[in-house]
Design a protein around this motif. Structure first.
Motif, PDB file in Angstrom:
ATOM      1  N   GLY A 119     106.757  90.409  23.550  1.00  0.00           N
ATOM      2  CA  GLY A 119     106.413  90.208  24.944  1.00  0.00           C
ATOM      3  C   GLY A 119     106.948  88.912  25.516  1.00  0.00           C
ATOM      4  O   GLY A 119     107.442  88.044  24.789  1.00  0.00           O
ATOM      5  N   THR A 120     106.823  88.801  26.816  1.00  0.00           N
ATOM      6  CA  THR A 120     107.245  87.604  27.542  1.00  0.00           C
ATOM      7  C   THR A 120     106.096  87.138  28.413  1.00  0.00           C
ATOM      8  O   THR A 120     105.473  87.940  29.121  1.00  0.00           O
ATOM      9  CB  THR A 120     108.470  87.891  28.427  1.00  0.00           C
ATOM     10  OG1 THR A 120     109.521  88.436  27.626  1.00  0.00           O
ATOM     11  CG2 THR A 120     108.954  86.618  29.092  1.00  0.00           C
ATOM     12  N   VAL A 121     105.812  85.854  28.350  1.00  0.00           N
ATOM     13  CA  VAL A 121     104.755  85.275  29.181  1.00  0.00           C
ATOM     14  C   VAL A 121     105.278  85.134  30.605  1.00  0.00           C
ATOM     15  O   VAL A 121     106.404  84.673  30.823  1.00  0.00           O
ATOM     16  CB  VAL A 121     104.304  83.921  28.625  1.00  0.00           C
ATOM     17  CG1 VAL A 121     103.192  83.341  29.480  1.00  0.00           C
ATOM     18  CG2 VAL A 121     103.850  84.062  27.171  1.00  0.00           C
ATOM     19  N   ASP A 131      96.850  79.845  34.781  1.00  0.00           N
ATOM     20  CA  ASP A 131      95.508  80.066  34.241  1.00  0.00           C
ATOM     21  C   ASP A 131      94.677  80.788  35.305  1.00  0.00           C
ATOM     22  O   ASP A 131      94.222  80.167  36.268  1.00  0.00           O
ATOM     23  CB  ASP A 131      94.843  78.746  33.866  1.00  0.00           C
ATOM     24  CG  ASP A 131      93.475  78.960  33.224  1.00  0.00           C
ATOM     25  OD1 ASP A 131      93.234  80.079  32.728  1.00  0.00           O
ATOM     26  OD2 ASP A 131      92.660  78.003  33.223  1.00  0.00           O
ATOM     27  N   PRO A 132      94.516  82.109  35.148  1.00  0.00           N
ATOM     28  CA  PRO A 132      94.983  82.955  34.030  1.00  0.00           C
ATOM     29  C   PRO A 132      96.481  83.202  34.094  1.00  0.00           C
ATOM     30  O   PRO A 132      97.130  82.903  35.100  1.00  0.00           O
ATOM     31  CB  PRO A 132      94.197  84.242  34.248  1.00  0.00           C
ATOM     32  CG  PRO A 132      93.987  84.295  35.728  1.00  0.00           C
ATOM     33  CD  PRO A 132      93.765  82.872  36.157  1.00  0.00           C
ATOM     34  N   ILE A 133      96.989  83.770  33.003  1.00  0.00           N
ATOM     35  CA  ILE A 133      98.414  84.027  32.888  1.00  0.00           C
ATOM     36  C   ILE A 133      98.607  85.429  32.341  1.00  0.00           C
ATOM     37  O   ILE A 133      97.689  86.026  31.762  1.00  0.00           O
ATOM     38  CB  ILE A 133      99.076  82.973  31.974  1.00  0.00           C
ATOM     39  CG1 ILE A 133     100.568  82.874  32.248  1.00  0.00           C
ATOM     40  CG2 ILE A 133      98.794  83.254  30.493  1.00  0.00           C
ATOM     41  CD1 ILE A 133     101.229  81.645  31.652  1.00  0.00           C
ATOM     42  N   ALA A 134      99.790  85.976  32.532  1.00  0.00           N
ATOM     43  CA  ALA A 134     100.076  87.355  32.126  1.00  0.00           C
ATOM     44  C   ALA A 134     101.081  87.373  30.980  1.00  0.00           C
ATOM     45  O   ALA A 134     101.916  86.465  30.854  1.00  0.00           O
ATOM     46  CB  ALA A 134     100.621  88.164  33.298  1.00  0.00           C
ATOM     47  N   VAL A 135     100.978  88.398  30.142  1.00  0.00           N
ATOM     48  CA  VAL A 135     101.961  88.655  29.097  1.00  0.00           C
ATOM     49  C   VAL A 135     102.451  90.090  29.280  1.00  0.00           C
ATOM     50  O   VAL A 135     101.659  91.035  29.222  1.00  0.00           O
ATOM     51  CB  VAL A 135     101.368  88.478  27.686  1.00  0.00           C
ATOM     52  CG1 VAL A 135     102.380  88.902  26.626  1.00  0.00           C
ATOM     53  CG2 VAL A 135     100.957  87.034  27.464  1.00  0.00           C
ATOM     54  N   GLN A 140     107.914  82.213  27.927  1.00  0.00           N
ATOM     55  CA  GLN A 140     107.800  82.106  26.470  1.00  0.00           C
ATOM     56  C   GLN A 140     107.809  83.496  25.833  1.00  0.00           C
ATOM     57  O   GLN A 140     107.180  84.431  26.326  1.00  0.00           O
ATOM     58  CB  GLN A 140     106.501  81.373  26.135  1.00  0.00           C
ATOM     59  CG  GLN A 140     106.199  81.216  24.668  1.00  0.00           C
ATOM     60  CD  GLN A 140     104.862  80.520  24.446  1.00  0.00           C
ATOM     61  OE1 GLN A 140     104.138  80.234  25.398  1.00  0.00           O
ATOM     62  NE2 GLN A 140     104.529  80.256  23.212  1.00  0.00           N
ATOM     63  N   TYR A 141     108.544  83.634  24.709  1.00  0.00           N
ATOM     64  CA  TYR A 141     108.534  84.881  23.945  1.00  0.00           C
ATOM     65  C   TYR A 141     107.389  84.827  22.930  1.00  0.00           C
ATOM     66  O   TYR A 141     107.195  83.825  22.248  1.00  0.00           O
ATOM     67  CB  TYR A 141     109.859  85.077  23.209  1.00  0.00           C
ATOM     68  CG  TYR A 141     110.995  85.489  24.108  1.00  0.00           C
ATOM     69  CD1 TYR A 141     111.163  86.818  24.483  1.00  0.00           C
ATOM     70  CD2 TYR A 141     111.888  84.551  24.593  1.00  0.00           C
ATOM     71  CE1 TYR A 141     112.199  87.196  25.319  1.00  0.00           C
ATOM     72  CE2 TYR A 141     112.926  84.909  25.430  1.00  0.00           C
ATOM     73  CZ  TYR A 141     113.084  86.242  25.786  1.00  0.00           C
ATOM     74  OH  TYR A 141     114.103  86.602  26.616  1.00  0.00           O
ATOM     75  N   VAL A 142     106.652  85.918  22.844  1.00  0.00           N
ATOM     76  CA  VAL A 142     105.511  85.990  21.940  1.00  0.00           C
ATOM     77  C   VAL A 142     105.490  87.340  21.244  1.00  0.00           C
ATOM     78  O   VAL A 142     106.093  88.314  21.713  1.00  0.00           O
ATOM     79  CB  VAL A 142     104.175  85.779  22.696  1.00  0.00           C
ATOM     80  CG1 VAL A 142     104.059  84.372  23.231  1.00  0.00           C
ATOM     81  CG2 VAL A 142     104.020  86.800  23.817  1.00  0.00           C
ATOM     82  N   ASN A 143     104.801  87.380  20.103  1.00  0.00           N
ATOM     83  CA  ASN A 143     104.484  88.645  19.443  1.00  0.00           C
ATOM     84  C   ASN A 143     103.118  89.107  19.929  1.00  0.00           C
ATOM     85  O   ASN A 143     102.175  88.317  19.978  1.00  0.00           O
ATOM     86  CB  ASN A 143     104.460  88.466  17.919  1.00  0.00           C
ATOM     87  CG  ASN A 143     105.848  88.228  17.368  1.00  0.00           C
ATOM     88  OD1 ASN A 143     106.784  88.949  17.700  1.00  0.00           O
ATOM     89  ND2 ASN A 143     106.004  87.211  16.535  1.00  0.00           N
TER      90      ASN A 143
END
Length: 412
Positions: free
Chosen positions: A74-76, A226-230, A302-305
């Protein structure tokens, strides 16, 4: 006188007997030599060596309750992004923020030169005051004309004309009020405030510059973090599982975000979007999670799992992930029977996480499976396990390697 008769053997028969005796002797001697040689060779030939058992490490298939989830990349992204622009033309007098600062809704961000619009507002207010005074006089005249009409001192036409004048002046006053309100709104545009809570980026215009409502760049960009989406994607076959779980529960599904290495949890949120169509070019569906982010551990871009948690399955068959091998057609494991012989068994893997694989087809609880040393095995081979201390060390190493492999797979 007695006469003795002597029998004489012909020479031909004597030679034939000699040959037969010689041949018999040769056969006997040759057979004895062959028997002796064959016995000696058999006695000297060693027994064929037996294949030694293969040293491996095994583990048991264990039933336990597991959390089933789907993993994706995913991407933030900001929950909301606003490019702050001027709504009127004017000179930028001052900037009320510091680059990279957290701002609150209503906080002053920029101030434009207000003098021209202040003068326009004063002019509109003066016009309104003038028309209000004229209207007050017209209403007084109308009252007098009405009194005179009752005394037959004025005509009906004079009264009607005065009424029309009063209505006209009332409309003028209403127009003046609208002009005053418009001037006040225009003047308010000289103070540019933040429309939401968020963090400002780099300042795009410095004080002293003339800004225009038609400028495309704006003054600054605010991102709500804040809040934030992924945002993330999953294969299209996950849609049915997600719909099934959502129908069974009134609560939104949980979404967990990890760093790119897959080892550090960055936040936990709720699923807010399952897109209404599948991307036919990639065979994936887009999803979005909403995350509280007070510590700013998640950052836009940001890239996240991502792990979308579906449901908990009791009595699921689990085993170390290192036991699962991948063939050309399917995944499989090496099982060990009571005689320590191995067999290649195809299995269906539900998920692999944290060094543990969940299997729903191919195995039974309590079976032994090989978790280390598979590359030496062939079907039917006999195995032997190392001492307990060495076995424990091998299992720890295998578990660590499985976690690293799982993390690498998530990044890929």
């Amino acid at each position: 006188m007695t006469t003795t008769a002597e029998t004489t053997t012909p020479p031909l028969f004597q030679r034939r007997s000699t040959w037969l005796a010689t041949a018999t002797l040769v056969l006997v001697l040759g057979g004895g030599a062959w028997a002796l040689t064959h016995h000696t060779a058999n006695a000297a030939k060693p027994d064929a060596p037996k294949t030694p058992p293969v040293q491996v490490t095994t583990a048991r298939v264990t039933p336990q309750t597991v959390q089933v989830y789907r993993s994706g990349i995913g991407t933030v992204a900001s929950m909301a992004t606003v490019t702050v622009k001027a709504r009127i033309d004017g000179q930028l007098d001052k900037v009320g923020f510091v680059e990279g600062q957290d701002v609150k809704a209503g906080q002053l961000l920029a101030q434009l030169d207000p003098r021209t619009l202040q003068a326009q507002l004063a002019q509109a207010q003066a016009t309104r005051a003038k028309d209000q005074a004229t209207l007050a006089n017209a209403r007084a005249d109308l009252k007098r004309y009405t009194t005179l009409l009752s005394q037959d001192a004025a005509t009906q036409q004079q009264v009607d004309t005065q009424k029309a004048l009063v209505n006209q002046l009332e409309a003028a006053v209403q127009n003046d009020a609208a002009q005053v309100q418009y001037a006040e709104v225009q003047l308010s545009f000289t103070r540019i405030s933040s429309p939401m809570n968020g963090r400002v980026g780099a300042r795009l215009v410095d004080p002293g510059n003339i800004v225009h409502a038609a400028d495309t760049g704006g003054l600054v960009v605010i991102n709500q973090i804040d809040p934030i989406a992924v945002q993330f994607t999953l294969p299209e076959d996950a849609v049915q599982d997600i719909n099934r779980v959502q129908q069974q529960s009134s609560q939104p599904l949980s979404v967990v975000a990890y760093d790119r290495a897959g080892t550090q949890m960055l936040g936990t949120g709720k699923l807010i979007l399952l897109n209404n169509q599948i991307d036919t070019t990639s065979g994936t569906v887009q999803l979005k999670g909403n995350f509280a982010n007070p510590q700013h551990t998640l950052w836009p871009g940001q890239y996240v799992n991502v792990r979308l948690q579906l449901d908990r399955r009791p009595d699921s068959l689990t085993l170390p992930a290192a036991a699962v091998q991948r063939g050309q057609d399917s995944t499989y494991v090496w099982t060990v029977d009571a005689e320590n012989k191995v067999a290649n068994v195809p299995v269906h893997v539900v998920q692999i996480a944290d060094g543990t694989a969940v299997i729903d087809k191919g195995l039974e609880a309590g079976q032994r499976v090989v978790i280390d040393g598979q590359y030496k095995l062939k079907p039917g081979a006999t195995i032997v396990e190392p001492p307990p201390a060495a076995k424990t060390a091998v299992k720890d190493a295998v578990k660590d390697a499985a976690k690293v492999a799982s993390s690498s797979g998530s990044r890929n």
